[in-house]
Design a protein around this motif. Sequence first.
Motif, PDB file in Angstrom:
ATOM      1  N   MET A   1       0.845  -1.175   0.000  1.00 21.95           N
ATOM      2  CA  MET A   1       0.000   0.000   0.000  1.00 21.95           C
ATOM      3  C   MET A   1       0.893   1.243   0.000  1.00 21.95           C
ATOM      4  SD  MET A   1      -3.015  -1.318   0.093  1.00 21.95           S
ATOM      5  CE  MET A   1      -4.253  -0.197   0.660  1.00 21.95           C
ATOM      6  N   ILE A   2       0.453   2.245  -0.744  1.00 23.21           N
ATOM      7  CA  ILE A   2       1.188   3.512  -0.766  1.00 23.21           C
ATOM      8  C   ILE A   2       0.234   4.665  -0.470  1.00 23.21           C
ATOM      9  CG2 ILE A   2       2.951   2.719  -2.379  1.00 23.21           C
ATOM     10  CD1 ILE A   2       1.430   4.398  -4.510  1.00 23.21           C
ATOM     11  N   SER A   3       0.775   5.703   0.117  1.00 21.35           N
ATOM     12  CA  SER A   3      -0.004   6.884   0.443  1.00 21.35           C
ATOM     13  C   SER A   3      -0.167   7.755  -0.797  1.00 21.35           C
ATOM     14  CB  SER A   3       0.691   7.681   1.545  1.00 21.35           C
ATOM     15  OG  SER A   3       0.049   8.915   1.737  1.00 21.35           O
ATOM     16  N   ILE A   4      -1.404   8.185  -1.038  1.00 20.99           N
ATOM     17  CA  ILE A   4      -1.654   9.132  -2.127  1.00 20.99           C
ATOM     18  C   ILE A   4      -2.086  10.485  -1.551  1.00 20.99           C
ATOM     19  CG2 ILE A   4      -2.134   7.399  -3.858  1.00 20.99           C
ATOM     20  CD1 ILE A   4      -5.161   8.060  -3.421  1.00 20.99           C
ATOM     21  N   GLY A   5      -1.886  10.643  -0.246  1.00 20.93           N
ATOM     22  CA  GLY A   5      -2.162  11.911   0.413  1.00 20.93           C
ATOM     23  C   GLY A   5      -3.352  11.859   1.351  1.00 20.93           C
ATOM     24  N   ALA A  11      -3.404   0.194  -3.398  1.00 17.79           N
ATOM     25  CA  ALA A  11      -2.539  -0.961  -3.629  1.00 17.79           C
ATOM     26  C   ALA A  11      -1.590  -0.657  -4.788  1.00 17.79           C
ATOM     27  CB  ALA A  11      -3.371  -2.190  -3.939  1.00 17.79           C
ATOM     28  N   GLU A  12      -0.315  -0.641  -4.492  1.00 19.75           N
ATOM     29  CA  GLU A  12       0.703  -0.283  -5.488  1.00 19.75           C
ATOM     30  C   GLU A  12       0.680  -1.198  -6.706  1.00 19.75           C
ATOM     31  OE1 GLU A  12       5.562  -0.048  -5.728  1.00 19.75           O
ATOM     32  OE2 GLU A  12       4.587  -0.206  -3.791  1.00 19.75           O
ATOM     33  N   ILE A  60      -8.654   7.409  -9.804  1.00 23.51           N
ATOM     34  CA  ILE A  60      -8.478   8.026  -8.495  1.00 23.51           C
ATOM     35  C   ILE A  60      -7.836   9.393  -8.668  1.00 23.51           C
ATOM     36  CG2 ILE A  60      -7.410   7.790  -6.223  1.00 23.51           C
ATOM     37  CD1 ILE A  60      -7.379   4.740  -6.746  1.00 23.51           C
ATOM     38  N   LEU A  61      -8.445  10.399  -8.041  1.00 28.48           N
ATOM     39  CA  LEU A  61      -7.905  11.754  -8.071  1.00 28.48           C
ATOM     40  C   LEU A  61      -7.081  11.979  -6.816  1.00 28.48           C
ATOM     41  CD1 LEU A  61     -11.123  13.695  -9.142  1.00 28.48           C
ATOM     42  CD2 LEU A  61      -9.409  12.585 -10.593  1.00 28.48           C
ATOM     43  N   SER A  62      -5.885  12.540  -6.962  1.00 27.94           N
ATOM     44  CA  SER A  62      -5.004  12.802  -5.828  1.00 27.94           C
ATOM     45  C   SER A  62      -4.537  14.252  -5.845  1.00 27.94           C
ATOM     46  CB  SER A  62      -3.788  11.878  -5.871  1.00 27.94           C
ATOM     47  OG  SER A  62      -2.879  12.204  -4.833  1.00 27.94           O
ATOM     48  N   ALA A  63      -4.340  14.806  -4.656  1.00 27.98           N
ATOM     49  CA  ALA A  63      -3.809  16.160  -4.524  1.00 27.98           C
ATOM     50  C   ALA A  63      -2.284  16.161  -4.552  1.00 27.98           C
ATOM     51  CB  ALA A  63      -4.312  16.803  -3.234  1.00 27.98           C
ATOM     52  N   ASN A  64      -1.668  14.989  -4.602  1.00 27.14           N
ATOM     53  CA  ASN A  64      -0.210  14.889  -4.726  1.00 27.14           C
ATOM     54  C   ASN A  64       0.165  14.814  -6.200  1.00 27.14           C
ATOM     55  OD1 ASN A  64       0.368  14.889  -2.002  1.00 27.14           O
ATOM     56  ND2 ASN A  64       0.238  12.682  -1.820  1.00 27.14           N
ATOM     57  N   THR A  65       1.355  15.297  -6.531  1.00 25.72           N
ATOM     58  CA  THR A  65       1.823  15.219  -7.912  1.00 25.72           C
ATOM     59  C   THR A  65       2.184  13.782  -8.262  1.00 25.72           C
ATOM     60  OG1 THR A  65       4.131  15.607  -7.344  1.00 25.72           O
ATOM     61  CG2 THR A  65       2.771  17.555  -7.797  1.00 25.72           C
ATOM     62  N   ALA A  66       2.228  13.519  -9.553  1.00 27.36           N
ATOM     63  CA  ALA A  66       2.629  12.188 -10.018  1.00 27.36           C
ATOM     64  C   ALA A  66       4.033  11.848  -9.524  1.00 27.36           C
ATOM     65  CB  ALA A  66       2.561  12.122 -11.537  1.00 27.36           C
ATOM     66  N   GLU A  67       4.932  12.828  -9.536  1.00 29.26           N
ATOM     67  CA  GLU A  67       6.305  12.602  -9.092  1.00 29.26           C
ATOM     68  C   GLU A  67       6.353  12.173  -7.622  1.00 29.26           C
ATOM     69  OE1 GLU A  67       5.307  15.421 -10.675  1.00 29.26           O
ATOM     70  OE2 GLU A  67       6.226  15.067 -12.625  1.00 29.26           O
ATOM     71  N   THR A  68       5.550  12.810  -6.790  1.00 27.09           N
ATOM     72  CA  THR A  68       5.511  12.460  -5.369  1.00 27.09           C
ATOM     73  C   THR A  68       5.042  11.020  -5.181  1.00 27.09           C
ATOM     74  OG1 THR A  68       5.091  14.746  -4.716  1.00 27.09           O
ATOM     75  CG2 THR A  68       4.477  13.042  -3.139  1.00 27.09           C
ATOM     76  N   ILE A  69       4.000  10.642  -5.891  1.00 23.90           N
ATOM     77  CA  ILE A  69       3.459   9.288  -5.759  1.00 23.90           C
ATOM     78  C   ILE A  69       4.456   8.266  -6.280  1.00 23.90           C
ATOM     79  CG2 ILE A  69       1.600   7.737  -6.457  1.00 23.90           C
ATOM     80  CD1 ILE A  69      -0.208  10.288  -6.528  1.00 23.90           C
ATOM     81  N   HIS A  71       7.678   8.477  -6.311  1.00 25.75           N
ATOM     82  CA  HIS A  71       8.770   8.343  -5.345  1.00 25.75           C
ATOM     83  C   HIS A  71       8.384   7.477  -4.150  1.00 25.75           C
ATOM     84  CE1 HIS A  71      11.539  10.776  -7.499  1.00 25.75           C
ATOM     85  NE2 HIS A  71      10.860  11.902  -7.356  1.00 25.75           N
ATOM     86  N   ARG A  72       7.107   7.345  -3.889  1.00 22.20           N
ATOM     87  CA  ARG A  72       6.637   6.514  -2.777  1.00 22.20           C
ATOM     88  C   ARG A  72       6.464   5.053  -3.171  1.00 22.20           C
ATOM     89  NH1 ARG A  72       2.035  10.629  -0.390  1.00 22.20           N
ATOM     90  NH2 ARG A  72       3.534  12.214   0.262  1.00 22.20           N
ATOM     91  N   THR A  73       6.619   4.761  -4.450  1.00 22.89           N
ATOM     92  CA  THR A  73       6.417   3.404  -4.947  1.00 22.89           C
ATOM     93  C   THR A  73       7.732   2.779  -5.369  1.00 22.89           C
ATOM     94  OG1 THR A  73       6.172   4.016  -7.269  1.00 22.89           O
ATOM     95  CG2 THR A  73       4.175   4.106  -5.903  1.00 22.89           C
TER      96      THR A  73
END
Length: 78
Positions: A1-5, A11-12, A60-69, A71-73
């Motif tokens: 699992m990864i945080s999207i904000g 689920a990654e 899924i809509l996220s308030a984080n940028t694609a780059e941020t997400i 980097h978490r994966t």
Amino acid sequence: MISIGYKNYIAEDRIISIIAPDSRPTKTMISKARESGKLIDATMGKKTKSVIIMDSDHVILSANTAETIVHRTNITER
């Protein structure tokens, strides 16, 4: 699992792509997902900065940028 904000997690291994929300085709895809009940808004009222496409056809809509997400994966940029 990864945080999207905002304490929202996905689920990654189910991610197909992470894209910017600005293009007309992306906006059309979001609209169609909303109509079919497959849109998940995880922005908590903030501006949408990325759109995540899942293998279940959920959008899924996220308030984080694609780059941020990314980097978490374990997904590598190509």
